[in-house]
Design an enzyme around this catalytic site. Structure first.
Site, PDB file in Angstrom:
ATOM      1  N   GLN A  98       0.850  -1.189   0.000  1.00  0.00           N
ATOM      2  CA  GLN A  98       0.000   0.000   0.000  1.00  0.00           C
ATOM      3  C   GLN A  98       0.887   1.241   0.000  1.00  0.00           C
ATOM      4  O   GLN A  98       1.702   1.425   0.907  1.00  0.00           O
ATOM      5  CB  GLN A  98      -0.908   0.022   1.229  1.00  0.00           C
ATOM      6  CG  GLN A  98      -1.926   1.159   1.183  1.00  0.00           C
ATOM      7  CD  GLN A  98      -2.744   1.249   2.456  1.00  0.00           C
ATOM      8  OE1 GLN A  98      -2.248   1.685   3.494  1.00  0.00           O
ATOM      9  NE2 GLN A  98      -4.006   0.842   2.392  1.00  0.00           N
ATOM     10  N   TYR A 178      -5.323  11.235   4.423  1.00  0.00           N
ATOM     11  CA  TYR A 178      -3.956  11.437   3.941  1.00  0.00           C
ATOM     12  C   TYR A 178      -3.984  12.251   2.644  1.00  0.00           C
ATOM     13  O   TYR A 178      -5.028  12.761   2.245  1.00  0.00           O
ATOM     14  CB  TYR A 178      -3.252  10.088   3.814  1.00  0.00           C
ATOM     15  CG  TYR A 178      -3.131   9.388   5.147  1.00  0.00           C
ATOM     16  CD1 TYR A 178      -2.467  10.001   6.220  1.00  0.00           C
ATOM     17  CD2 TYR A 178      -3.733   8.152   5.387  1.00  0.00           C
ATOM     18  CE1 TYR A 178      -2.386   9.399   7.465  1.00  0.00           C
ATOM     19  CE2 TYR A 178      -3.660   7.540   6.634  1.00  0.00           C
ATOM     20  CZ  TYR A 178      -2.986   8.167   7.664  1.00  0.00           C
ATOM     21  OH  TYR A 178      -2.916   7.579   8.910  1.00  0.00           O
ATOM     22  N   ARG A 225      -7.750   2.380  -2.170  1.00  0.00           N
ATOM     23  CA  ARG A 225      -8.591   2.382  -0.969  1.00  0.00           C
ATOM     24  C   ARG A 225      -9.181   3.776  -0.786  1.00  0.00           C
ATOM     25  O   ARG A 225      -8.471   4.781  -0.828  1.00  0.00           O
ATOM     26  CB  ARG A 225      -7.800   2.008   0.274  1.00  0.00           C
ATOM     27  CG  ARG A 225      -8.594   2.193   1.570  1.00  0.00           C
ATOM     28  CD  ARG A 225      -7.748   2.055   2.806  1.00  0.00           C
ATOM     29  NE  ARG A 225      -7.750   0.687   3.301  1.00  0.00           N
ATOM     30  CZ  ARG A 225      -7.349   0.340   4.518  1.00  0.00           C
ATOM     31  NH1 ARG A 225      -6.898   1.255   5.359  1.00  0.00           N
ATOM     32  NH2 ARG A 225      -7.382  -0.916   4.898  1.00  0.00           N
ATOM     33  N   GLY A 319      -8.697  -6.303   9.001  1.00  0.00           N
ATOM     34  CA  GLY A 319      -7.518  -5.679   9.572  1.00  0.00           C
ATOM     35  C   GLY A 319      -7.137  -6.302  10.893  1.00  0.00           C
ATOM     36  O   GLY A 319      -6.355  -7.240  10.957  1.00  0.00           O
ATOM     37  N   ARG A 320      -7.697  -5.792  11.984  1.00  0.00           N
ATOM     38  CA  ARG A 320      -7.320  -6.258  13.323  1.00  0.00           C
ATOM     39  C   ARG A 320      -7.464  -7.772  13.508  1.00  0.00           C
ATOM     40  O   ARG A 320      -6.631  -8.379  14.190  1.00  0.00           O
ATOM     41  CB  ARG A 320      -8.119  -5.503  14.383  1.00  0.00           C
ATOM     42  CG  ARG A 320      -7.740  -4.032  14.448  1.00  0.00           C
ATOM     43  CD  ARG A 320      -8.558  -3.288  15.505  1.00  0.00           C
ATOM     44  NE  ARG A 320      -8.371  -1.847  15.392  1.00  0.00           N
ATOM     45  CZ  ARG A 320      -9.046  -0.953  16.095  1.00  0.00           C
ATOM     46  NH1 ARG A 320      -9.950  -1.355  16.973  1.00  0.00           N
ATOM     47  NH2 ARG A 320      -8.829   0.332  15.929  1.00  0.00           N
TER      48      ARG A 320
END
Length: 367
Positions: A98, A178, A225, A319-320
């Protein structure tokens, strides 16, 4: 309807299941943003994912402001990534990196005191993670119009380096407040040139970067994303449905391998996921994006399968759950209990909370 454990074609990638590993910042690189040896077994352990998407990786020193995060702008970084991608491939996996430019969310301490850059002269809320602890963000300066082709070139170079490092493709991080997200949303983009004002202008940088990366490694090895619903790290938009459907349509026209939407499956209220009050935008994006659509944030096995059954998603990025469960696809398939992740070790420097989460007894994949 397909199950989470059916194969799927993601552009050029034949994924054996639809349980993707989402990007997870872990802070195990060197201070110079070079991958370290303990990252080899970490990623190898998770090779049973349909596709691994690595932790966010900086395209340049200017764009990287997270302690011990990786980069892909130097030969040393490329060489350090090679044993990681090799290990994943040898274990039968597939791996994207990424690519990240953090924009205004870069503290000057990472830049030798220089001012961070963004779409406009704005300041991120809250505190930055630095090598000396947390510190207030400072005001970013607006990128000059003539500087923007250099940002596009930095992404292009990082994509070229990703290919040299052995990655199967890349994901552009255009989410979470971002740089690319800062350009897209109207509360952080106050420009009056070709990159500001109208929705078409505000998605221009995303389109140019995506086209540059696709031109370097192929659109079928390029993904993006987005995080369309609600404020995150201070960025928001007054018409998110209009903005993000336009972005998704442009990405569909480029022909990217897949689009990942980070939109909570249920209301959440934590530092990275403020409470969402707006209706979800993923269903509208589904109507305009013709490629595979991947959903992310808050899914378990049941809700992930329900998203596939409804036709809303083609795959789910976890993810987690992948952080603490290197054999997550197997655990979800057999209904095994999940390990609980240890938040205290998310960004720590050692093997604890990184390499020591146990596999289920009958899992086939081992680190």
């Amino acid at each position: 309807m397909p199950s989470l454990f059916d194969s799927i074609q993601l552009g050029a990638i034949s994924a054996p299941n639809r349980v993707l590993m989402a990007a997870l910042t872990r802070g195990r690189n060197s201070r110079d943003h070079v991958p370290t040896e303990i990252m080899v077994p970490y990623y190898r352990q998770r090779a049973s994912a349909g596709l691994i998407i690595t932790e966010a990786t900086g395209i340049s020193r200017q764009g990287l402001g997270w302690p011990y995060a990786p980069g892909l702008w130097s030969d040393e970084q490329v060489a350090a990534w090679q044993p990681i991608t090799k290990a994943v491939h040898e274990a039968g996996g597939r791996i994207f990196t990424q690519l990240w430019h953090m924009g205004r969310v870069v503290h000057p301490s990472f830049l030798g005191g220089a001012q961070p850059v963004s779409a406009s002269a704005t300041t991120a809320p809250g505190l930055a993670h630095t090598y000396d602890g947390k510190a207030p963000y400072t005001e970013a300066r607006a990128l000059r119009t003539e500087e923007i082709p250099g940002i596009v070139d930095d992404f292009r170079r990082a994509a070229r380096n990703a290919r040299a490092a052995g990655f199967d493709g890349i994901q552009l991080h255009a989410a979470n407040g971002y740089l690319l997200d800062q350009f897209m949303r109207d509360n952080s983009n106050h420009r009056h040139d070709a990159y500001g004002g109208s929705v078409e202008n505000r998605i221009r940088l995303l389109r140019e970067v995506t086209e540059a990366v696709a031109g370097e490694i192929g659109a079928d090895r390029t993904s993006v994303r987005l995080s369309p619903n609600g404020e995150i790290q201070g960025v928001d938009d007054s018409q998110p449905e209009v903005l993000f459907t336009a972005a998704a349509k442009a990405l569909s026209e480029i022909g990217i391998a897949f689009l990942e939407i980070r939109e909570p499956s249920a209301p959440r209220n934590d530092k990275m996921h403020p409470t969402i009050l707006r209706p979800p935008i993923a269903p509208v994006i589904r109507d305009v994006f013709s490629g595979p659509l991947v959903l992310n944030t808050g899914y378990d096995g049941v809700s992930g399968q329900a998203a596939l059954d409804s036709g809303l998603a083609d795959a789910i990025a976890y993810g987690r759950p992948f952080l603490a469960n290197p054999d997550l696809p197997h655990r979800l398939k057999v209904g095994a209990a999940l390990n609980q992740d240890d938040e205290a070790t998310w960004y720590s420097r050692g093997e604890q909370g990184y390499l020591d989460y146990p596999f289920s007894i009958d899992a086939k994949t081992r680190g």
